[in-house]
Structure formats: structure tokens, C-alpha cells
Motif scaffolding. Structure first.
Motif, PDB file in Angstrom:
ATOM      1  N   HIS A 294       6.376   6.984  -1.587  1.00 25.34           N
ATOM      2  CA  HIS A 294       6.577   5.597  -0.746  1.00 25.34           C
ATOM      3  C   HIS A 294       6.031   4.860  -0.308  1.00 25.34           C
ATOM      4  O   HIS A 294       5.039   5.347   0.653  1.00 25.34           O
ATOM      5  CB  HIS A 294       7.969   5.934  -0.512  1.00 25.34           C
ATOM      6  CG  HIS A 294       8.851   5.223   0.386  1.00 25.34           C
ATOM      7  ND1 HIS A 294       8.594   3.966   1.092  1.00 25.34           N
ATOM      8  CD2 HIS A 294      10.073   4.498  -0.617  1.00 25.34           C
ATOM      9  CE1 HIS A 294       9.195   2.953   1.142  1.00 25.34           C
ATOM     10  NE2 HIS A 294      10.868   3.362   0.123  1.00 25.34           N
ATOM     11  N   PHE A 295       5.732   3.323  -0.900  1.00 26.17           N
ATOM     12  CA  PHE A 295       4.662   2.061  -0.292  1.00 26.17           C
ATOM     13  C   PHE A 295       5.127   1.637   0.281  1.00 26.17           C
ATOM     14  O   PHE A 295       6.297   0.401  -0.764  1.00 26.17           O
ATOM     15  CB  PHE A 295       3.983   2.331  -1.241  1.00 26.17           C
ATOM     16  CG  PHE A 295       2.920   3.418  -1.412  1.00 26.17           C
ATOM     17  CD1 PHE A 295       2.064   3.895  -0.766  1.00 26.17           C
ATOM     18  CD2 PHE A 295       3.462   4.216  -2.706  1.00 26.17           C
ATOM     19  CE1 PHE A 295       0.604   4.771  -1.389  1.00 26.17           C
ATOM     20  CE2 PHE A 295       2.837   5.552  -3.020  1.00 26.17           C
ATOM     21  CZ  PHE A 295       1.522   5.956  -2.683  1.00 26.17           C
ATOM     22  N   ASP A 296       5.025   1.246   1.133  1.00 28.48           N
ATOM     23  CA  ASP A 296       6.577  -0.170   1.976  1.00 28.48           C
ATOM     24  C   ASP A 296       4.946  -1.476   2.118  1.00 28.48           C
ATOM     25  O   ASP A 296       4.336  -1.420   2.910  1.00 28.48           O
ATOM     26  CB  ASP A 296       6.368   0.284   3.374  1.00 28.48           C
ATOM     27  CG  ASP A 296       8.050  -0.714   3.653  1.00 28.48           C
ATOM     28  OD1 ASP A 296       7.356  -2.147   3.523  1.00 28.48           O
ATOM     29  OD2 ASP A 296       8.563  -1.068   4.708  1.00 28.48           O
ATOM     30  N   PHE A 297       5.565  -2.611   0.927  1.00 23.29           N
ATOM     31  CA  PHE A 297       4.693  -3.785   1.658  1.00 23.29           C
ATOM     32  C   PHE A 297       5.087  -4.813   1.700  1.00 23.29           C
ATOM     33  O   PHE A 297       4.288  -5.918   2.358  1.00 23.29           O
ATOM     34  CB  PHE A 297       4.914  -3.812   0.100  1.00 23.29           C
ATOM     35  CG  PHE A 297       3.168  -3.108  -1.132  1.00 23.29           C
ATOM     36  CD1 PHE A 297       2.445  -3.604  -1.043  1.00 23.29           C
ATOM     37  CD2 PHE A 297       3.839  -1.987  -1.607  1.00 23.29           C
ATOM     38  CE1 PHE A 297       1.656  -3.095  -2.455  1.00 23.29           C
ATOM     39  CE2 PHE A 297       3.384  -1.313  -2.323  1.00 23.29           C
ATOM     40  CZ  PHE A 297       2.031  -1.856  -2.940  1.00 23.29           C
ATOM     41  N   GLY A 298       6.011  -3.960   2.792  1.00 23.32           N
ATOM     42  CA  GLY A 298       6.115  -5.676   3.599  1.00 23.32           C
ATOM     43  C   GLY A 298       6.806  -6.579   2.761  1.00 23.32           C
ATOM     44  O   GLY A 298       7.629  -6.339   1.778  1.00 23.32           O
ATOM     45  N   ILE A 299       7.084  -8.142   3.544  1.00 23.33           N
ATOM     46  CA  ILE A 299       7.894  -9.035   2.720  1.00 23.33           C
ATOM     47  C   ILE A 299       6.383  -9.651   2.288  1.00 23.33           C
ATOM     48  O   ILE A 299       6.374 -10.517   2.618  1.00 23.33           O
ATOM     49  CB  ILE A 299       8.537 -10.076   4.121  1.00 23.33           C
ATOM     50  CG1 ILE A 299       9.281  -9.613   4.698  1.00 23.33           C
ATOM     51  CG2 ILE A 299       8.730 -11.165   3.230  1.00 23.33           C
ATOM     52  CD1 ILE A 299       9.493  -9.903   5.789  1.00 23.33           C
ATOM     53  N   ALA A 300       6.531  -8.762   1.000  1.00 24.02           N
ATOM     54  CA  ALA A 300       5.220  -9.480  -0.088  1.00 24.02           C
ATOM     55  C   ALA A 300       5.700  -8.841  -1.640  1.00 24.02           C
ATOM     56  O   ALA A 300       4.576  -8.297  -1.731  1.00 24.02           O
ATOM     57  CB  ALA A 300       4.330  -9.019   0.024  1.00 24.02           C
ATOM     58  N   GLU A 301       6.691  -9.445  -1.719  1.00 26.70           N
ATOM     59  CA  GLU A 301       7.109  -8.974  -3.490  1.00 26.70           C
ATOM     60  C   GLU A 301       5.854  -9.313  -4.432  1.00 26.70           C
ATOM     61  O   GLU A 301       6.190  -8.658  -5.245  1.00 26.70           O
ATOM     62  CB  GLU A 301       7.955  -9.558  -3.845  1.00 26.70           C
ATOM     63  CG  GLU A 301       9.487  -9.421  -2.391  1.00 26.70           C
ATOM     64  CD  GLU A 301       9.529 -10.605  -1.544  1.00 26.70           C
ATOM     65  OE1 GLU A 301      10.296  -9.941  -0.619  1.00 26.70           O
ATOM     66  OE2 GLU A 301       8.787 -11.325  -0.860  1.00 26.70           O
ATOM     67  N   ALA A 302       5.835 -10.748  -4.506  1.00 26.84           N
ATOM     68  CA  ALA A 302       4.332 -10.668  -5.418  1.00 26.84           C
ATOM     69  C   ALA A 302       3.379  -9.490  -5.310  1.00 26.84           C
ATOM     70  O   ALA A 302       2.786  -8.802  -6.115  1.00 26.84           O
ATOM     71  CB  ALA A 302       3.956 -12.022  -5.568  1.00 26.84           C
TER      72      ALA A 302
END
Length: 313
Positions: A51-59
């Protein structure tokens, strides 16, 4: 009478990911700082290394998923529908759609039923946006059973898939013997000869409720569940049009660009038929309790029944 079981399809999504994750080591999940809301946190607890959380960086997250898919992984990219289909549209189109990569988009909190989050988060344009991308499969499951099946089918499908899940708990209607899910194939939930209601997502349960009410008035309504908006099951739609002569579509989406327009395009080219589209009528939503908003915007069994009565008359 036993109380109807209700589950939010975003919960179904999280649970289905865990079940699939046990069977497939190549399945990975990406989220954009919303794991608790999208329910990918369930997968995160079971498989933290996948599971990888990219923060608020959807693109950025979409581009990373593209790279992972070229390395043999099957990414499920998750965030709210407004951010997945809206904010990251360019990356979904150019980085996932154009090279036809094997990435699945789990978009939660779609539609007016997002409720108190208001117009900025009530995405009623995602079906339209995703339908325009060549090769993109667009799925809107109606309940827990269908949502779980859709996640599994998306994993097995080679290519990009957009899955829309809801925030609001909805009735479980597909927990029946012999239930079978197939991408691109609609389901006849109720037969009828007078008129057909074609619904998707949470509107399927509303369509069934409307059909029950109308049956007591002598109006025989056929109900189709179109869980896959693209590719549309044109054969089932045309059969209903030819046999009942009138169509009503129902979706938790703008009437522009969604299920209703897909059905109208199919019928206009193959079997011109009177159609009424029920959905959000080219307007933004606003903050409020989900159930109240659905009624206000005409996304209810009562409104479906009213439209059917008008058409039958």
C-alpha cells in the motif's frame, strides 16, 4: 419483515481488495491521503508493504501507477471520484488510457450522495469524462455483492478500468442464488411489458422500489441493472426497447454524458424509442444530508414512479 441489509460500496471495495490481495501478490494499492475514507486502509492493515500513500498528489499517483503496471504489477489507484476523474484527468487520459495500461481506478465518493461535502466534492461528471477515453471500461456497481464482483472482474481484465463507489450505505439487492457478474453485460432484475427502467449504481435499488409501487397500480415495469456503462450492453437495451417501447434511465450523475446519453445514442442509431433521463439536471449540487439531497434532485423511487406514470399515459 426483515430489515434490508445496507453497505456502502466503498466498504465493499476495501474488503474486496484484501480478498484479492491474498490470492495475487502482484496487486498493489495506491492512495492519495484518503485511505480511511476510500477504505483502502483495510488493505493497508493487511498488506502494508503493498500500500502506497502519495499524499494530496493525485496526478503524480496516476503516473506512478502507470510505471508500476509496466513492471508487472496490477495497481488499484484510489481517491475520491472528483480527484480521480477531475483533477487527474490529463494523466488518466495520456498516461493510462493512451498506452492502454493495466491500471484500475477505484473512485469513491461519487455523486450527490457525498452529502455534506458539497458541490466541490459531489462528482456528477465522472462517467462522462471516463467514457470519452478510448478503451476505458466504466463500472458503477449497485450494491455490496456487485461491487466485490466488479473489483475481481477489473483485476482479471487487461486494461484500464474506472470503478465508481459510493459513500452512502445502500441496500444489498444481488445476494441471490445464481448471481453472476460480467463486464459489459447488464442484468434483467425484473421483467415487464409496459416500460423499462434502466438504472446504474444506487439508482438500481430505487428503480426496483418504484417498480413494486407501480405494479400495485397495474403498470408492469421491466428493470435493467447496467453496472457497466462502457461498454454498454446494447443487445439488452435494444431488446427492452423493442419489447416495451418506452425507456427511462436513472443514474446518480449529470444527465449529460452518462448512462442516459449512452442509452439514447444506442437507441437513436438502432431503434428510435421514447426515452426520459433521470439524473442531475445540468446543475451543481450543494451541501446537505445525502438522503435529502437524493430526493431533492429527483434521484428517488418516488420520482422514477412519477416519470413512468407520465410516459405510460
Amino acid at each position: 419483515m426483515a430489515e434490508v441489509k445496507k453497505i456502502a460500496t466503498r466498504e465493499s471495495y476495501g474488503n474486496a481488495l484484501v480478498e484479492l490481495g491474498k490470492e495475487h501478490q502482484d496487486l498493489v494499492v495506491l492512495d492519495a491521503d484518503l485511505a480511511e475514507a476510500t477504505k483502502t486502509g483495510i488493505f493497508q492493515k493487511a498488506f502494508p508493504e503493498r500500500h502506497f500513500d502519495f499524499g494530496i498528489a493525485e496526478a503524480n499517483m496516476m503516473d506512478a501507477a502507470a510505471g508500476m503496471s509496466t513492471a508487472g504489477l496490477v495497481p488499484f489507484v484510489s481517491t475520491f471520484a472528483m480527484f480521480a476523474a477531475g483533477r487527474a484527468f490529463e494523466q488518466v487520459r495520456n498516461t493510462l488510457g493512451y498506452p492502454h495500461l493495466n491500471v484500475k481506478i477505484g473512485a469513491t465518493h461519487g455523486g450527490i450522495s457525498v452529502g455534506e461535502d458539497g458541490a466541490s466534492h459531489q462528482c456528477c461528471e465522472d462517467f462522462a469524462l471516463m467514457r470519452t477515453i478510448p478503451g476505458m471500461v466504466v463500472v458503477s456497481p449497485s450494491d455490496d455483492v456487485e461491487a466485490r464482483a466488479a473489483v475481481k472482474a477489473a483485476y482479471e481484465h487487461d486494461g484500464p478500468v474506472y470503478l465508481r463507489f459510493g459513500r452512502l450505505a445502500v441496500p444489498v439487492i444481488n445476494d441471490v442464488p445464481g448471481y453472476r457478474f460480467e463486464l459489459g453485460k447488464g442484468v434483467t432484475l425484473r421483467d415487464g411489458k409496459d416500460i423499462t427502467v434502466i438504472a446504474t449504481g444506487l439508482m438500481v435499488a430505487e428503480a426496483l422500489a418504484a417498480a413494486e409501487t407501480l405494479a400495485a397500480e397495474g403498470i408492469d415495469v421491466r428493470v435493467l441493472n447496467i453496472h457497466t456503462i462502457k461498454p454498454l450492453d446494447e443487445e439488452l437495451v435494444l431488446k427492452a426497447a423493442k419489447e416495451t417501447g418506452r425507456i427511462v434511465t436513472a443514474e446518480e450523475h449529470n444527465v449529460i454524458g452518462g448512462l442516459g446519453e449512452a442509452v439514447c445514442s444506442c437507441l437513436a442509431e438502432n431503434c428510435p424509442t421514447p426515452v426520459r433521463r433521470i439524473g442531475v439536471n445540468d446543475e451543481f449540487g450543494h451541501s446537505g444530508p445525502a438522503a435529502a439531497l437524493l430526493k431533492q434532485f429527483g434521484l428517488s423511487a418516488e420520482h422514477i414512479a412519477e416519470v413512468v406514470r407520465e410516459m405510460v399515459k
